[in-house]
Every structure is written in C-alpha cells, then in structure tokens.
Design a protein around this motif. Structure first.
Motif, PDB file in Angstrom:
ATOM      1  N   GLY A  30     -11.523 -16.263  11.874  1.00 52.96           N
ATOM      2  CA  GLY A  30     -12.109 -15.204  11.432  1.00 52.96           C
ATOM      3  C   GLY A  30     -13.756 -14.748  11.817  1.00 52.96           C
ATOM      4  O   GLY A  30     -14.225 -15.659  12.647  1.00 52.96           O
ATOM      5  N   GLN A  31     -13.764 -13.621  11.589  1.00 52.11           N
ATOM      6  CA  GLN A  31     -15.206 -13.029  11.969  1.00 52.11           C
ATOM      7  C   GLN A  31     -15.753 -12.552  10.572  1.00 52.11           C
ATOM      8  O   GLN A  31     -15.831 -11.231  10.425  1.00 52.11           O
ATOM      9  N   VAL A  85     -24.413  -9.373   8.696  1.00 50.35           N
ATOM     10  CA  VAL A  85     -24.701  -9.292  10.013  1.00 50.35           C
ATOM     11  C   VAL A  85     -23.172  -9.195  10.772  1.00 50.35           C
ATOM     12  O   VAL A  85     -22.113  -8.864  10.094  1.00 50.35           O
ATOM     13  N   ILE A  86     -23.532  -8.962  12.061  1.00 48.85           N
ATOM     14  CA  ILE A  86     -22.181  -8.740  12.748  1.00 48.85           C
ATOM     15  C   ILE A  86     -21.949  -9.948  13.869  1.00 48.85           C
ATOM     16  O   ILE A  86     -22.830 -10.633  13.962  1.00 48.85           O
ATOM     17  N   PRO A  87     -20.885 -10.321  14.289  1.00 47.59           N
ATOM     18  CA  PRO A  87     -20.475 -11.376  15.303  1.00 47.59           C
ATOM     19  C   PRO A  87     -21.770 -11.257  16.337  1.00 47.59           C
ATOM     20  O   PRO A  87     -22.209 -10.089  16.580  1.00 47.59           O
ATOM     21  N   GLY A  88     -22.093 -12.284  16.935  1.00 48.45           N
ATOM     22  CA  GLY A  88     -23.379 -12.467  17.684  1.00 48.45           C
ATOM     23  C   GLY A  88     -22.993 -13.220  19.099  1.00 48.45           C
ATOM     24  O   GLY A  88     -24.069 -13.248  20.154  1.00 48.45           O
ATOM     25  N   ILE A  89     -21.776 -13.730  19.102  1.00 42.91           N
ATOM     26  CA  ILE A  89     -21.548 -14.504  20.345  1.00 42.91           C
ATOM     27  C   ILE A  89     -20.247 -14.108  21.043  1.00 42.91           C
ATOM     28  O   ILE A  89     -19.461 -14.889  21.521  1.00 42.91           O
ATOM     29  N   GLY A  90     -20.478 -12.659  20.932  1.00 44.87           N
ATOM     30  CA  GLY A  90     -19.137 -12.056  21.684  1.00 44.87           C
ATOM     31  C   GLY A  90     -17.914 -11.789  20.699  1.00 44.87           C
ATOM     32  O   GLY A  90     -16.870 -11.203  21.249  1.00 44.87           O
ATOM     33  N   GLY A  91     -17.943 -12.050  19.562  1.00 43.14           N
ATOM     34  CA  GLY A  91     -16.759 -11.738  18.711  1.00 43.14           C
ATOM     35  C   GLY A  91     -16.153 -10.535  18.682  1.00 43.14           C
ATOM     36  O   GLY A  91     -15.061 -10.190  18.633  1.00 43.14           O
ATOM     37  N   CYS A 138     -13.410  -7.791  11.709  1.00 45.44           N
ATOM     38  CA  CYS A 138     -14.594  -7.404  11.732  1.00 45.44           C
ATOM     39  C   CYS A 138     -15.094  -6.711  10.515  1.00 45.44           C
ATOM     40  O   CYS A 138     -16.457  -6.748  10.183  1.00 45.44           O
ATOM     41  N   LEU A 139     -14.302  -6.011   9.874  1.00 39.74           N
ATOM     42  CA  LEU A 139     -14.911  -4.879   8.947  1.00 39.74           C
ATOM     43  C   LEU A 139     -14.714  -5.604   7.619  1.00 39.74           C
ATOM     44  O   LEU A 139     -15.427  -5.079   6.487  1.00 39.74           O
ATOM     45  N   THR A 140     -13.425  -6.325   7.543  1.00 37.91           N
ATOM     46  CA  THR A 140     -13.371  -6.763   6.029  1.00 37.91           C
ATOM     47  C   THR A 140     -13.562  -8.183   5.971  1.00 37.91           C
ATOM     48  O   THR A 140     -13.720  -8.724   4.859  1.00 37.91           O
ATOM     49  N   GLY A 141     -13.534  -9.057   7.101  1.00 38.01           N
ATOM     50  CA  GLY A 141     -13.842 -10.345   7.164  1.00 38.01           C
ATOM     51  C   GLY A 141     -12.815 -11.166   6.819  1.00 38.01           C
ATOM     52  O   GLY A 141     -12.767 -12.369   6.545  1.00 38.01           O
ATOM     53  N   ARG A 142     -11.391 -10.588   6.804  1.00 34.94           N
ATOM     54  CA  ARG A 142     -10.277 -11.244   6.330  1.00 34.94           C
ATOM     55  C   ARG A 142      -9.766 -12.353   7.564  1.00 34.94           C
ATOM     56  O   ARG A 142     -10.205 -11.941   8.743  1.00 34.94           O
ATOM     57  N   THR A 143      -9.279 -13.162   7.252  1.00 37.79           N
ATOM     58  CA  THR A 143      -9.124 -14.324   8.266  1.00 37.79           C
ATOM     59  C   THR A 143      -7.551 -14.342   8.758  1.00 37.79           C
ATOM     60  O   THR A 143      -6.621 -13.547   8.172  1.00 37.79           O
ATOM     61  N   MET A 144      -7.359 -15.092   9.920  1.00 36.93           N
ATOM     62  CA  MET A 144      -5.831 -14.913  10.557  1.00 36.93           C
ATOM     63  C   MET A 144      -5.371 -16.410  10.460  1.00 36.93           C
ATOM     64  O   MET A 144      -6.216 -17.342  10.694  1.00 36.93           O
ATOM     65  N   ASP A 145      -4.173 -16.721   9.884  1.00 36.47           N
ATOM     66  CA  ASP A 145      -3.823 -18.160  10.351  1.00 36.47           C
ATOM     67  C   ASP A 145      -3.127 -18.533  11.456  1.00 36.47           C
ATOM     68  O   ASP A 145      -3.231 -17.427  12.397  1.00 36.47           O
TER      69      ASP A 145
END
Ligand code: CAA
Length: 258
Positions: A129-130, A137-143, A160-167
């Motif tokens: 997830g991001q 903040v937003i991703p800062g290492i290229g995410g 990136c907009l909701t922060g939801r994760t992926m299994d």
C-alpha cells in the motif's frame, strides 16, 4: 565485513542478502537504514563474487514505511534542503539484478523499496500500500510513478488517494509481484531465484536488467535500438562463446563472468 546497525548482510552462492533489521519499528525506513541499505547494495554491486542481491525484511513486515517519527519534526525547508529520500535513488542505480522477498507489511516506503527491486516475490501474507495520504503527505521514494507503471492508473490512483492496501493475490494479478509463495517458503524461493540469476553470466544478466529497465525510460523504437546494441555487445563476451559452445556440445555452460 562492514558492521551495520539496522540491517544484516550475508553472502552465499554468489548472492548478497540484505535483511532489514529494525523489528520493533516494523523495519521503518529511517535515514540510517537508507544509508546502510544503499551502502551494502553498492558494495555487493562492486563485488565480483556477487551476481544477484536479495532484500528482505521479517515475517511480519518487509517495511512499514518511512520512519514517521523521524520525519514528523521536519518542516518544508528541512526536507527540501536535505533532499530527503534522494539517497534511495542509489538503489535504483544498482546494476546487478535485485530480488525483493516481501512478507507482511510493505507500506509506503516499504512498497516503494520493493518496487525499486527488479523481481518482487511475495509471501501470501504480504500487504502492499501507499497510505501516505493518511499522514498528510504523498509517496516520496517513487511510489506514485513505479506503482502506476506496475499496476496501471486506476489501481494506483485508488491506492494513493484512499490509502487502501492490496493483498498478495491482488498484487500478483495486478502485476506488482512476479509470484506469490507460502510465507514459510519465501526466503528459500527468493534465494533460489537469486542463485539462478547469479549462476548466469553476470555481465549478461546486467545487460538484460539494463535493457528491460530501458522500457520504462524511453520510446519503443529507442528501446529496441538500445536492446539491439546490447545484444550485439554480448558477442564481445567470453560467456557468449561459452554459452553457445555448451549448447552445441550438449553440456552445461560454465560462465566466467567476462
Ligand atoms: N514509522 C515509524 N514507526 C513505525 C512505522 C513507521 N512507518 N510503522 C510502524 N511503526 C512502529 C509503531 O509506532 C510501533 O512502535 P511502538 O511500539 O514504539 O509504538 C511499532 O512499529 C509496531 O507498530 P504498531 O503497534 O502500529 O503495529 P500494528 O500491528 O498495530 O500495525 C501497521 C501495523 C498497520 C503497519 C501500523 O504500524 C501502521 O499503520 N504503520 C504506518 C504505515 C504507514 O503509514 N506507512 C507509510 C509511512 S510514510 C512513507 O513511507 C513516506 C514515503 O513515501 C517514503
């Protein structure tokens, strides 16, 4: 061997293994760890006895992101002047192939670290997830860039907009990881993949990596031209002679990495 505080390193069968080792902070990526991972990777990259790198974390967390407690007190000019996170770019410049073995959380900088590697193997427990947006903040290492290239705009935007994760299963379907394996087998599988790569000709593996990566940087015509020039260059190596001789003589090739 260099002594590190936040990582462990070992070498076996031409593979250099870097294990993130801040278990109490779920391997949160502080500046010290960034310096140590990039230094260890650069050492392996220069070492003629190493043909492939593996980066892994713990069973519970590959890495739960950049270290939020370390970032918290900083203001804009602190992070701008120090170009916070720029040193991670050095990992993207490693020329030998890299394998990420991801178990548990790979969030924020953890997901970005996995995506900085060439092959990502995931345990069935992996969570990507991001979630930076939840921290303001937003991703800062290229995410935002690498995730979009890996899984496409729709999923990258949602993550990136909701922060939801992926299994792990979704990550494999989406193309973020090459393969999902049972958690207990993860490191063994990652080392086996790395040993396979390290058993190839190292200069040729470096060219293959460089050529695939070119696809992300340029047009198709330029990329094909780049690939063709590298393909021509493989004929200047002893390993091309050996690889093709071994095939015609029906024996296994013994590469000399030249
Ligand atoms: N930074 C600093 N410390 C962290 C951390 C992080 N990213 N993630 C976890 N930790 C610490 C926790 O503070 C906690 O420490 P204490 O025991 O001292 O309180 C310890 O690790 C264990 O964490 P939890 O108690 O929270 O464990 P949990 O199982 O309840 O939850 C989790 C696990 C869901 C991963 C949760 O820790 C979490 O949400 N972590 C933050 C994830 C995150 O937002 N990552 C993005 C960071 S920003 C970033 O990465 C920017 C970028 O692009 C580079």
């Amino acid at each position: 061997m260099t002594r590190y505080e936040t990582i462990l390193t070992e070498t076996k069968n031409r593979v250099g293994l870097i294990t993130l080792n801040r278990p109490k902070a779920l391997n949160a990526l502080n500046l010290r760890l960034m310096g140590e991972v990039t230094a260890a990777a650069a050492d392996f990259d220069r070492d003629p006895e190493i043909g492939c790198l593996v980066i892994t974390g713990s069973e519970r967390a590959f890495a739960a992101g950049a270290d939020i407690k370390e970032m918290q007190p900083n203001d804009y000019m602190d992070v701008y002047l120090s170009d916070w996170f720029a040193a991670w770019d050095r990992l993207g410049q490693i020329r030998k192939p890299t394998v990420a073995a991801v178990s548990g959380y790979a969030l924020g900088g953890g997901c970005e670290l996995a995506m900085l590697c060439d092959i990502v193997l995931a345990a069935d427990t992996a969570v990507f997830g991001q979630p930076e947006i939840k921290l303001g903040v937003i991703p800062g290492i290229g995410g935002s860039q690498r995730l979009t290239r890996a899984v496409g705009k729709a999923k990258a935007m949602e993550m990136c907009l909701t922060g939801r994760t992926m299994d792990a299963e979704e990550a494999e379907r989406a193309g973020l990881v090459s393969r999902v394996v049972p958690a207990a087998d993860l490191l063994g599988e990652a080392l086996a993949v790395a040993e396979t790569v390290a058993g190839m000709s190292t200069p040729i593996a470096m060219m293959a990596k460089e050529s695939v990566n070119r696809a992300f940087e340029t047009t198709l015509a330029e990329g094909v031209r780049f690939e063709r020039r590298l393909f021509h260059a493989t004929f200047a190596t002893a390993d091309q002679k050996e690889g093709m001789a071994a095939f015609t003589e029906k024996r296994a090739a013994t590469f000399v990495n030249r």
